[in-house]
Scaffold this motif. Sequence first.
Motif, PDB file in Angstrom:
ATOM      1  N   ARG A  59       0.841  -1.202   0.000  1.00  0.00           N
ATOM      2  CA  ARG A  59       0.000   0.000   0.000  1.00  0.00           C
ATOM      3  C   ARG A  59       0.876   1.253   0.000  1.00  0.00           C
ATOM      4  N   GLU A  63      -5.785  -4.452   8.092  1.00  0.00           N
ATOM      5  CA  GLU A  63      -4.339  -4.272   8.203  1.00  0.00           C
ATOM      6  C   GLU A  63      -3.820  -4.403   9.630  1.00  0.00           C
ATOM      7  N   GLN A  77      -5.325   4.388   3.550  1.00  0.00           N
ATOM      8  CA  GLN A  77      -6.396   3.433   3.824  1.00  0.00           C
ATOM      9  C   GLN A  77      -7.701   3.915   3.200  1.00  0.00           C
ATOM     10  N   VAL A 101      -7.735   3.139  -0.561  1.00  0.00           N
ATOM     11  CA  VAL A 101      -8.005   1.721  -0.825  1.00  0.00           C
ATOM     12  C   VAL A 101      -9.486   1.425  -0.578  1.00  0.00           C
ATOM     13  N   THR A 150     -12.251 -10.542  -0.273  1.00  0.00           N
ATOM     14  CA  THR A 150     -11.836  -9.231   0.232  1.00  0.00           C
ATOM     15  C   THR A 150     -10.348  -9.011  -0.011  1.00  0.00           C
ATOM     16  N   ILE A 204     -10.620  -1.167   6.308  1.00  0.00           N
ATOM     17  CA  ILE A 204      -9.242  -1.377   5.847  1.00  0.00           C
ATOM     18  C   ILE A 204      -8.295  -1.386   7.041  1.00  0.00           C
ATOM     19  N   TYR A 257      -8.615  -6.101  -2.256  1.00  0.00           N
ATOM     20  CA  TYR A 257      -7.564  -5.262  -1.676  1.00  0.00           C
ATOM     21  C   TYR A 257      -6.331  -5.301  -2.586  1.00  0.00           C
TER      22      TYR A 257
END
Length: 96
Positions: free
Chosen positions: A24, A49, A31, A34, A61, A45, A65
């Motif tokens: 990321r 994480e 976040q 995303v 999911t 998110i 992501y």
Amino acid sequence: PDVRNEYEKLAEEFDFLDEILKARAAAGLTQADVAARIGTTQSAIARLESPVGKHSPSIATLQRYASALGYRLQLRLVKGQGLTTGSTATARKRAR
């Protein structure tokens, strides 16, 4: 020794979390970015994480992501050390 054993049990999970956080960051996304790309919330998110808690995201999911970062999710089964191919009953007991 007990703490070390527990840490080692979680090592793969921590490695995966580290990998997605680095991906990321490399993509230059927050976040919230995303979340917008996959149609969820920033807090969802953050949970995905986070090593805290028992959140277990679905494969779908994780695929969304990964796609939002420009990646593709790849899952593999890797035989563990010391495991043998036992009977079906033994395998079912282990799965519980």
